[in-house]
Design a protein around this motif. Structure first.
Motif, short mmCIF file in Angstrom:
data_model
loop_
_atom_site.label_atom_id
_atom_site.label_comp_id
_atom_site.label_asym_id
_atom_site.label_seq_id
_atom_site.Cartn_x
_atom_site.Cartn_y
_atom_site.Cartn_z
N GLY A 4 -17.62 13.78 2.16
CA GLY A 4 -17.84 14.24 3.74
C GLY A 4 -17.74 12.75 4.48
N ALA A 5 -17.54 11.78 3.95
CA ALA A 5 -17.15 10.64 4.43
C ALA A 5 -15.66 10.60 5.39
N PRO A 6 -15.66 9.95 6.33
CA PRO A 6 -14.28 10.12 6.90
C PRO A 6 -13.23 9.33 6.43
N ALA A 7 -13.65 8.36 5.62
CA ALA A 7 -12.56 7.76 4.58
C ALA A 7 -13.00 7.24 3.21
N CYS A 8 -12.38 6.77 2.54
CA CYS A 8 -12.82 6.44 0.87
C CYS A 8 -13.02 4.73 1.27
N ILE A 9 -13.87 4.00 1.03
CA ILE A 9 -14.38 2.79 0.94
C ILE A 9 -14.67 2.18 -0.15
N PHE A 10 -13.83 1.00 -0.55
CA PHE A 10 -14.20 0.51 -1.68
C PHE A 10 -14.72 -1.14 -1.48
N GLU A 11 -16.04 -1.35 -1.97
CA GLU A 11 -16.54 -2.70 -1.59
C GLU A 11 -16.43 -3.72 -2.97
N ALA A 49 -6.37 0.19 4.76
CA ALA A 49 -6.85 -0.95 5.55
C ALA A 49 -7.70 -1.93 4.77
N ALA A 50 -7.83 -2.91 5.16
CA ALA A 50 -8.77 -4.12 4.15
C ALA A 50 -9.41 -4.89 5.31
N SER A 110 -13.67 -9.91 5.35
CA SER A 110 -15.10 -10.37 5.37
C SER A 110 -15.78 -10.20 4.00
N HIS A 111 -16.74 -11.02 3.83
CA HIS A 111 -17.58 -10.95 2.52
C HIS A 111 -18.72 -9.68 2.55
N PRO A 112 -18.79 -8.81 1.91
CA PRO A 112 -18.03 -8.68 0.73
C PRO A 112 -16.93 -7.86 1.35
N PRO A 113 -15.49 -8.17 0.66
CA PRO A 113 -14.18 -7.45 1.22
C PRO A 113 -14.27 -5.85 1.04
N ARG A 114 -13.87 -5.19 1.94
CA ARG A 114 -13.99 -3.70 1.74
C ARG A 114 -12.26 -3.23 1.91
N LEU A 115 -12.16 -2.26 1.21
CA LEU A 115 -10.69 -1.79 1.26
C LEU A 115 -10.95 -0.08 1.67
N THR A 116 -10.33 0.20 2.51
CA THR A 116 -10.42 1.70 2.86
C THR A 116 -9.05 2.37 2.87
N ILE A 117 -9.25 3.45 2.48
CA ILE A 117 -8.16 4.62 2.32
C ILE A 117 -8.57 5.82 3.03
N THR A 118 -7.86 6.32 3.99
CA THR A 118 -7.84 7.50 4.71
C THR A 118 -7.15 8.42 4.32
N ASP A 119 -7.72 9.60 4.09
CA ASP A 119 -6.90 10.92 3.47
C ASP A 119 -6.21 10.43 2.03
N SER A 120 -7.20 9.77 1.03
CA SER A 120 -6.70 9.59 -0.14
C SER A 120 -6.25 10.73 -1.03
N ALA A 152 0.96 -1.23 0.08
CA ALA A 152 0.01 0.13 0.03
C ALA A 152 1.02 1.30 0.04
N TRP A 153 1.97 1.27 0.67
CA TRP A 153 2.89 2.55 0.53
C TRP A 153 3.33 2.74 -0.63
#
Length: 199
Positions: free
Chosen positions: A188-195, A131-132, A135-145, A121-122
């Motif tokens: 406005g969400a605290p982070a970007c979340i990908f499902e 962060a990832a 669980s199903h469905p998987p979610r990938l999170t990027i804070t401060d994208s 990720a770096w």
């Protein structure tokens, strides 16, 4: 090398593949205009081959939206992400690993792929945080994208990441994988979340 040695730097695909996607959709003149608008005219003769300052990626994404408007910019960014996924599959992910993932059951393959993405990720989040959740469905999170940093919008803007993740999941986990950004800092969400979902 540790992540701290790359603090604030990301891989050049975030610039190279955007140039390719813009040229494919429009023409070379559009790439020239975009890079000048982003303050990256120095890359017009020679695209970067090493890690780049994350501020350049932030500027490029902002210029892309300014030049093309958000709907078209999102399409171009997603295409650039897909192209990045293709590059990673061709050059960065060993063939034996690809073969192993492709024969594992999707949920196991997903866990293994998420672990690999987390470990690298770096190279794409810069000073953001990845962060990832497997669980199903998987979610990938990027804070401060980087892709939407400092921007407000009524729709998600991190299509470059969504496209990259989708290409990897489709090739290595399940061919019907679809990646959707269900939350974005720009809205406005605290982070970007990908499902990630597949049939």
């Amino acid at each position: 090398m540790t992540r701290s040695e790359h603090h604030g730097r990301v891989g050049p695909n975030a610039i190279i593949r955007v140039a390719e996607a813009v040229e494919a959709r429009q023409d070379r003149a559009a790439v020239v205009e975009l890079f000048r608008l982003a303050g990256l005219a120095g890359y017009l003769d020679t695209l970067p081959t090493a890690m780049v300052d994350e501020q350049e990626v932030i500027a490029l994404q902002a210029a892309l939206r300014q030049q093309l408007g958000i709907p078209v910019a999102r399409d171009v960014a997603r295409d650039a992400g897909l192209r990045t996924g293709d590059y990673l599959l061709a050059n960065r992910i060993p063939r034996p690993a690809q073969t192993l993932l492709s024969i594992l059951p999707p949920r196991l393959a997903s866990r293994a792929l998420l672990k690999a993405i987390r470990g690298n990720a770096w190279t794409f989040v810069g000073t953001g945080v990845f962060a990832a959740n497997p669980s199903h469905p998987p979610r990938l999170t990027i804070t401060d994208s980087l892709l939407c940093r400092g921007t407000s919008a009524t729709e998600p803007l991190c299509d470059f990441y969504a496209g990259t993740f989708e290409r990897l999941f489709r090739r290595l986990v399940h061919p019907d994988s679809v990646v959707t950004e269900i939350a974005c800092h720009a809205t406005g969400a605290p982070a970007c979340i990908f499902e990630v979902r597949w049939s």
